[in-house]
Design an enzyme around this catalytic site. Sequence first.
Site, PDB file in Angstrom:
ATOM      1  N   ASP A   1     -35.098  68.798  74.265  1.00 46.87           N
ATOM      2  CA  ASP A   1     -36.411  68.946  74.889  1.00 46.87           C
ATOM      3  C   ASP A   1     -36.870  67.640  75.538  1.00 46.87           C
ATOM      4  O   ASP A   1     -36.703  66.558  74.966  1.00 46.87           O
ATOM      5  CB  ASP A   1     -37.433  69.366  73.823  1.00 46.87           C
ATOM      6  CG  ASP A   1     -38.800  69.639  74.428  1.00 46.87           C
ATOM      7  OD1 ASP A   1     -38.909  70.616  75.183  1.00 46.87           O
ATOM      8  OD2 ASP A   1     -39.744  68.871  74.158  1.00 46.87           O
TER       9      ASP A   1
ATOM     10  N   GLU B   1     -17.399  64.476  67.438  1.00 42.00           N
ATOM     11  CA  GLU B   1     -16.722  64.524  66.131  1.00 42.00           C
ATOM     12  C   GLU B   1     -16.519  65.965  65.689  1.00 42.00           C
ATOM     13  O   GLU B   1     -15.740  66.255  64.795  1.00 42.00           O
ATOM     14  CB  GLU B   1     -17.565  63.806  65.066  1.00 42.00           C
ATOM     15  CG  GLU B   1     -17.615  62.304  65.220  1.00 42.00           C
ATOM     16  CD  GLU B   1     -18.588  61.696  64.210  1.00 42.00           C
ATOM     17  OE1 GLU B   1     -18.742  62.257  63.098  1.00 42.00           O
ATOM     18  OE2 GLU B   1     -19.189  60.658  64.535  1.00 42.00           O
TER      19      GLU B   1
HETATM   20  C1  NOJ Z   1     -40.604  71.258  77.397  1.00 47.34           C
HETATM   21  C2  NOJ Z   1     -40.713  72.605  76.768  1.00 47.34           C
HETATM   22  O1  NOJ Z   1     -39.895  73.516  77.450  1.00 47.34           O
HETATM   23  C3  NOJ Z   1     -42.171  72.975  76.790  1.00 47.34           C
HETATM   24  O2  NOJ Z   1     -42.381  74.314  76.407  1.00 47.34           O
HETATM   25  C4  NOJ Z   1     -42.915  72.016  75.900  1.00 47.34           C
HETATM   26  O3  NOJ Z   1     -44.317  72.282  75.988  1.00 47.34           O
HETATM   27  C5  NOJ Z   1     -42.675  70.567  76.299  1.00 47.34           C
HETATM   28  N1  NOJ Z   1     -41.295  70.289  76.580  1.00 47.34           N
HETATM   29  C6  NOJ Z   1     -43.115  69.632  75.211  1.00 47.34           C
HETATM   30  O4  NOJ Z   1     -42.276  69.753  74.093  1.00 47.34           O
END
Ligand code: NOJ
Length: 510
Positions: free
Chosen positions: A194, A230
């Site tokens: 993310d 790994e």
């Molecule tokens: C990207 C994610 O796809 C989104 O849904 C989220 O709000 C933000 N990152 C923050 O984690």
Amino acid sequence: MPETWWRGAAIYQVYLRSFADGNGDGIGDLAGLRTRLPYLADLGVNAVWLNPWYPSPMADGGYDVADYRDIEPVFGTLAEAERFIGEAHALGIKVIIDVVPNHSSTASAWFEEALAAGPGSPARERFWFRDEPGDWKSIFGGPAWTQVPDGQWYLHLFDPGQPDFNWTNPEVHAEFHDVLRFWFDRGVDGIRIDSAAVLVKDFDGGDPDGYTDLDEVHEIYRGWRRLADEYDERILVGEVWFPDQERFARYLRPDELHTAFNFDFLACPWEPAALRRSIEQTLDTHIPLGAPPTWVLSNHDVARVVTRYGRAETSWDHGNRRDGAPSDLELGHRRARAAALLAMALPGSVYVYQGEELGLPEVDDIPGELRQDPMWTRSGHTVPGRDGCRVPLPWAGEEPPFGFGAGEPWLPQPEDWRKLTVEAQTADLGSTLNLYRAALRLRRDRLGDGTLTWLQSRPDVLAFTRESGLTCVVNLGADPVRLPPHESVLLASGPLDGDELPSDTAVWLT
Ligand code: NOJ
Ligand code: CA
């Protein structure tokens, strides 16, 4: 490089809260997902990617993670997650999970410890605490700094419930290595990272965007790659959103991430020259690195593709979401079906966001009091945000909750989704669901990883062949176009007119 599963995979994105509810509380969960695994196997996908499933106060739909080594009780248990991984594998489906390394939750043990330990403590050094707030803005609106009772301020690029980690602290690095091992040891095949480009911060440069794509972030992923290597065939998928393709490609160097989402393609307007440019540029950046391109039309953060492609402005822009803009859904539907055949014919892997295979539109009329996206509250109720693409799936029946579960879904489903249920579309040969099923099956045998060869065509037509001999033609112009010489029509996104391909229609030929 050996042919490996992820290079040509079709990956289905499961937004767990809205996929299927197993216990009737109105919220999707692992029990619901497990009973629907045969649906995914039948659809023909190679892998699933699940949005965060960890314990969370849900300040941002689970992207506020309180414990990276457990499962949110509303979704199930760790034992159930392990069973799910085994069941998916038994059906030939790989499992990718979401890891959120930029920020945590105010409900995490580390953040609670930091609050209790007070200013100057090592526990506060895992986050960004300061005596004075900086002037950065939160991506969800409002300031990016929030004050705690003892007077200090902490940084959160997103919601105040999502304190940012301090990636200059070796403890943070060690923690995430351990989290990756935790899940790889449980059989997870891949990690979706993310907000992958914003982990490193430069507070002193005076740049209001002094966190996007700083060079030091790459060292983090080199460490993660060594760890993933790994294990056998495990992958790292980056959520890397920014326009500079040359900088984007750096994340895909052979000792970094395996793949990253192609948001350039997602954001591209439904226009022939722009799409051709996006495709060519994608191939040009990926091929020299040996990284397979990815093709993404939608996800849980953007307006549904049917709605987007029916608007006057068909591109996507995070800064200008155009929520609620009028849309010709019939037109959007036709284009979304054509776009699906285009995306699935291109070389590399393809992502399908749940409900895309049903042609679901964006739900624009969710009452304000039911909206849960922090964008809605943080913007002072001016930006409706992302709930409209997160409405629970319609599975069967004539009225809500359409087989989603026994209880009332956490977001209301439109009444007219009765025509869009899995049940209704299974019975309709011409449905979008059956188009996806057929395309994903053909794709399994004939498409995926590799290259393409463009064919001569009108400028408003995209036409190319793949190694297997399959030809894809997409007509983005207003006038019909004659099909190139072919033996047979394998699949079309809409009715053909004899040998002519109508506007906003795609076809696969041999
Ligand atoms: C990207 C994610 O796809 C989104 O849904 C989220 O709000 C933000 N990152 C923050 O984690
Ligand atoms: Ca439930």
